[in-house]
Design an enzyme around this catalytic site. Structure first.
Site, PDB file in Angstrom:
ATOM      1  N   HIS A 159      33.101  22.434 -24.474  1.00  0.00           N
ATOM      2  CA  HIS A 159      33.143  23.204 -23.217  1.00  0.00           C
ATOM      3  C   HIS A 159      34.502  23.243 -22.530  1.00  0.00           C
ATOM      4  O   HIS A 159      34.610  23.866 -21.460  1.00  0.00           O
ATOM      5  CB  HIS A 159      32.097  22.671 -22.229  1.00  0.00           C
ATOM      6  CG  HIS A 159      32.449  21.340 -21.633  1.00  0.00           C
ATOM      7  ND1 HIS A 159      32.065  20.159 -22.200  1.00  0.00           N
ATOM      8  CD2 HIS A 159      33.158  21.005 -20.528  1.00  0.00           C
ATOM      9  CE1 HIS A 159      32.504  19.151 -21.476  1.00  0.00           C
ATOM     10  NE2 HIS A 159      33.186  19.632 -20.451  1.00  0.00           N
TER      11      HIS A 159
HETATM   12  C1  UD1 Z   1      33.231  21.902 -15.370  1.00  0.00           C
HETATM   13  C2  UD1 Z   1      34.478  21.087 -15.078  1.00  0.00           C
HETATM   14  C3  UD1 Z   1      34.805  20.208 -16.255  1.00  0.00           C
HETATM   15  C4  UD1 Z   1      33.607  19.374 -16.690  1.00  0.00           C
HETATM   16  C5  UD1 Z   1      32.409  20.286 -16.926  1.00  0.00           C
HETATM   17  C6  UD1 Z   1      31.199  19.428 -17.233  1.00  0.00           C
HETATM   18  C7  UD1 Z   1      36.122  22.149 -13.595  1.00  0.00           C
HETATM   19  C8  UD1 Z   1      37.415  22.852 -13.519  1.00  0.00           C
HETATM   20  N1  UD1 Z   1      35.615  21.948 -14.823  1.00  0.00           N
HETATM   21  O1  UD1 Z   1      33.539  22.796 -16.420  1.00  0.00           O
HETATM   22  O2  UD1 Z   1      35.855  19.314 -15.901  1.00  0.00           O
HETATM   23  O3  UD1 Z   1      33.932  18.690 -17.878  1.00  0.00           O
HETATM   24  O4  UD1 Z   1      32.147  21.049 -15.746  1.00  0.00           O
HETATM   25  O5  UD1 Z   1      30.230  20.102 -17.925  1.00  0.00           O
HETATM   26  O6  UD1 Z   1      35.571  21.782 -12.587  1.00  0.00           O
HETATM   27  N2  UD1 Z   1      27.882  28.223 -16.184  1.00  0.00           N
HETATM   28  C9  UD1 Z   1      26.563  28.577 -16.325  1.00  0.00           C
HETATM   29  N3  UD1 Z   1      25.618  27.781 -15.729  1.00  0.00           N
HETATM   30  C10 UD1 Z   1      25.930  26.679 -15.007  1.00  0.00           C
HETATM   31  C11 UD1 Z   1      27.282  26.348 -14.861  1.00  0.00           C
HETATM   32  C12 UD1 Z   1      28.248  27.123 -15.452  1.00  0.00           C
HETATM   33  O7  UD1 Z   1      26.243  29.558 -16.970  1.00  0.00           O
HETATM   34  O8  UD1 Z   1      25.003  25.997 -14.503  1.00  0.00           O
HETATM   35  C13 UD1 Z   1      28.902  29.051 -16.874  1.00  0.00           C
HETATM   36  C14 UD1 Z   1      29.452  30.184 -16.030  1.00  0.00           C
HETATM   37  O9  UD1 Z   1      29.658  31.255 -16.889  1.00  0.00           O
HETATM   38  C15 UD1 Z   1      30.786  29.637 -15.574  1.00  0.00           C
HETATM   39  C16 UD1 Z   1      31.206  28.761 -16.737  1.00  0.00           C
HETATM   40  O10 UD1 Z   1      30.000  28.216 -17.225  1.00  0.00           O
HETATM   41  O11 UD1 Z   1      31.718  30.658 -15.312  1.00  0.00           O
HETATM   42  C17 UD1 Z   1      32.170  27.644 -16.378  1.00  0.00           C
HETATM   43  O12 UD1 Z   1      31.621  26.845 -15.350  1.00  0.00           O
HETATM   44  P1  UD1 Z   1      32.578  25.985 -14.381  1.00  0.00           P
HETATM   45  O13 UD1 Z   1      31.764  25.291 -13.372  1.00  0.00           O
HETATM   46  O14 UD1 Z   1      33.698  26.836 -13.882  1.00  0.00           O
HETATM   47  O15 UD1 Z   1      33.283  24.959 -15.332  1.00  0.00           O
HETATM   48  P2  UD1 Z   1      32.727  24.134 -16.573  1.00  0.00           P
HETATM   49  O16 UD1 Z   1      33.221  24.758 -17.800  1.00  0.00           O
HETATM   50  O17 UD1 Z   1      31.273  23.916 -16.427  1.00  0.00           O
HETATM   51  N1  UDP Z   2      25.290  15.497 -21.849  1.00  0.00           N
HETATM   52  C1  UDP Z   2      23.948  15.799 -21.737  1.00  0.00           C
HETATM   53  N2  UDP Z   2      23.475  16.883 -22.415  1.00  0.00           N
HETATM   54  C2  UDP Z   2      24.261  17.654 -23.219  1.00  0.00           C
HETATM   55  C3  UDP Z   2      25.634  17.324 -23.318  1.00  0.00           C
HETATM   56  C4  UDP Z   2      26.112  16.248 -22.601  1.00  0.00           C
HETATM   57  O1  UDP Z   2      23.199  15.092 -21.054  1.00  0.00           O
HETATM   58  O2  UDP Z   2      23.759  18.618 -23.799  1.00  0.00           O
HETATM   59  C5  UDP Z   2      25.802  14.321 -21.113  1.00  0.00           C
HETATM   60  C6  UDP Z   2      26.569  13.346 -21.977  1.00  0.00           C
HETATM   61  O3  UDP Z   2      25.686  12.457 -22.618  1.00  0.00           O
HETATM   62  C7  UDP Z   2      27.444  12.673 -20.934  1.00  0.00           C
HETATM   63  C8  UDP Z   2      27.745  13.785 -19.943  1.00  0.00           C
HETATM   64  O4  UDP Z   2      26.751  14.789 -20.160  1.00  0.00           O
HETATM   65  O5  UDP Z   2      26.723  11.653 -20.283  1.00  0.00           O
HETATM   66  C9  UDP Z   2      29.102  14.390 -20.195  1.00  0.00           C
HETATM   67  O6  UDP Z   2      29.246  15.541 -19.428  1.00  0.00           O
HETATM   68  P1  UDP Z   2      30.089  16.809 -19.904  1.00  0.00           P
HETATM   69  O7  UDP Z   2      30.297  16.760 -21.370  1.00  0.00           O
HETATM   70  O8  UDP Z   2      29.416  18.001 -19.325  1.00  0.00           O
HETATM   71  O9  UDP Z   2      31.455  16.658 -19.088  1.00  0.00           O
HETATM   72  P2  UDP Z   2      32.766  15.762 -19.279  1.00  0.00           P
HETATM   73  O10 UDP Z   2      32.355  14.368 -19.553  1.00  0.00           O
HETATM   74  O11 UDP Z   2      33.580  16.369 -20.377  1.00  0.00           O
HETATM   75  O12 UDP Z   2      33.455  15.929 -17.972  1.00  0.00           O
END
Ligand code: UD1
Ligand code: UDP
Length: 386
Positions: free
Chosen positions: A225
């Site tokens: 992601h």
């Molecule tokens: C965010 C964090 C990242 C973290 C990740 C955890 C920032 C800059 N990034 O990334 O550090 O590792 O969360 O998972 O804060 N979307 C959905 N449904 C949701 C949420 C998001 O469809 O519930 C989609 C949307 O298209 C959105 C895209 O995901 O534009 C990105 O979501 P965003 O919250 O901007 O950042 P993440 O990639 O989730």
């Molecule tokens: N995780 C989860 N379901 C998934 C993928 C990840 O519960 O399908 C959990 C994972 O075990 C960990 C946390 O989400 O505890 C990590 O979050 P994510 O990968 O979204 O963000 P990051 O750690 O990169 O910020």
């Protein structure tokens, strides 16, 4: 003490859940959810699964450009905090929700505490790195997960690092750094036994396990992601890497990455089974029983390291260097390069040994308890009553 605890994304909800029992015992906690993540499988599900109460405030910000997202969070958070000022604002990790919480605290001159302080990938192209640097320079109480993270803070001239659970810094010092351990390690330790039974991987999306004929050690578990892995070129590269690894892959796909794959008409290789984001326990089980993990997630990378599962990291840098082979760990940075990934997989999880390795791991893995939640809750109390 009254704490406003700001969350918004999956990993923050998980971290808040790990901290909740200790925080709740010692403090009055208002849980404020920015709504950065809003799909049930990215957010709501984890409140129920991990026993976190519903947030007292839901800001409903959703997705957007970083500027719009952070601005909307600040705009909606400020009146809540002004209306009923807490003794401190507590933020976790490095997301836009972390940044917004920190900026509101700083602007309103409220004490700010940061959990997971001091992590650095030293790559400012990562949005998370920008957030970490800003938040660490605004926080007054910095909870570092390791001595290495505390050293990063010292190198930037932040606070004075103290080991152990005491917080008393030099008289007059307002900025304090404390090594407290890792909340996610403790949640992993507490959940491990529930994941040991190989049957627990069957909880993954209906049909996926049966369709792939998954057995312990016989599949790779993947999550992707990072923003850098969502460009059209990058998507094709890592999808082709997964295809080239030539083992069954369970890819628990973040909805943002899913959308990018669809919008760019990228083909998913035949050995890759895309499943929705999974619950926490199922994810831990999929990590524990995998032949190897393939990920760009900071949390999944660490969990693999604690469980002893080999991991290929789809990045060129990491803010968790202690998990790498070079430091005695079982993970390797492979970028999106199939040659590096194949070599690392053959070295860390050779096909002939993967099943035996996974079975032994599932039986005997032990994850040490770091005591982070209690240290954080106690430290906040000492600090705020100083
Ligand atoms: C965010 C964090 C990242 C973290 C990740 C955890 C920032 C800059 N990034 O990334 O550090 O590792 O969360 O998972 O804060 N979307 C959905 N449904 C949701 C949420 C998001 O469809 O519930 C989609 C949307 O298209 C959105 C895209 O995901 O534009 C990105 O979501 P965003 O919250 O901007 O950042 P993440 O990639 O989730
Ligand atoms: N995780 C989860 N379901 C998934 C993928 C990840 O519960 O399908 C959990 C994972 O075990 C960990 C946390 O989400 O505890 C990590 O979050 P994510 O990968 O979204 O963000 P990051 O750690 O990169 O910020």
């Amino acid at each position: 003490m009254r704490l406003a605890c700001v969350v918004g994304t999956r990993p923050q909800i998980i971290k808040a859940a790990a901290a909740w029992p200790a925080l709740h015992r010692r403090h009055h906690v208002d849980l404020i959810d920015t709504g950065q993540h809003y799909d049930d499988e990215m957010a709501g599900h984890f409140f129920g699964e991990l026993g976190l109460p519903p947030p007292s405030h839901q800001l409903g910000v959703g997705s957007g450009t970083h500027a719009r997202q952070v601005a909307a969070m600040m705009d909606r958070l400020e009146p809540i905090v002004l209306d009923d000022p807490p003794d401190a604002i507590l933020v976790f990790g490095d997301t836009n929700s972390t940044l917004a919480g920190a900026l509101v605290a700083a602007k309103l001159e409220l004490p700010l505490a940061h959990v997971e302080a001091g992590l650095r990938s030293f790559d400012r192209r990562m949005p998370e790195e920008v957030n970490r640097v800003v938040v660490d320079h605004l926080a007054e109480l910095l909870f570092a997960p390791s001595e290495h993270a505390a050293a990063n803070l010292r190198a930037e001239g932040i606070g004075r690092a103290l080991s152990g659970s005491g917080v008393g810094g030099p008289a007059g010092s307002e900025v304090r750094v404390q090594v407290v351990g890792d909340l996610m390690q403790d949640l992993c330790a507490a959940t491990l036994d529930a994941a040991r039974d190989p049957a627990s991987i069957r909880d993954a999306a209906p049909g996926a396990v049966a369709a792939l004929g998954l057995v312990p050690g016989g599949y790779l578990f993947a999550t992707v992601h990072r923003a850098e892995n969502r460009t059209p070129g990058a998507l094709r590269e890592w999808l082709s890497l997964l295809g080239g690894l030539d083992r069954p892959v369970v890819l628990a796909l973040h909805p943002g990455t899913h959308r990018a794959i669809d919008e760019n008409d990228c083909a998913v290789p035949a050995n890759v089974r895309v499943v929705p984001p999974q619950g926490y326990r199922t994810t831990l089980a999929l990590e524990l029983h995998a032949g190897a993990v393939v990920t760009d997630s900071g949390g999944v990378q660490r969990e693999s390291a604690w469980l002893g599962t080999p991991a290929l990291i789809l990045r060129e840098t990491t803010e968790w260097p202690e998990t790498l082979e070079a430091h005695g760990g079982r993970s390797a940075l492979v970028g999106r390069d199939l040659g590096r990934a194949t070599a690392a997989l053959a070295r860390l999880a050779p096909l002939g040994a993967a099943a035996r390795d996974a079975t032994t791991r599932a039986r005997s893995a032990q994850v040490a308890f770091s005591g982070a939640a209690e240290a954080i809750a106690e430290s906040l109390e000492t600090w705020l009553t100083r």
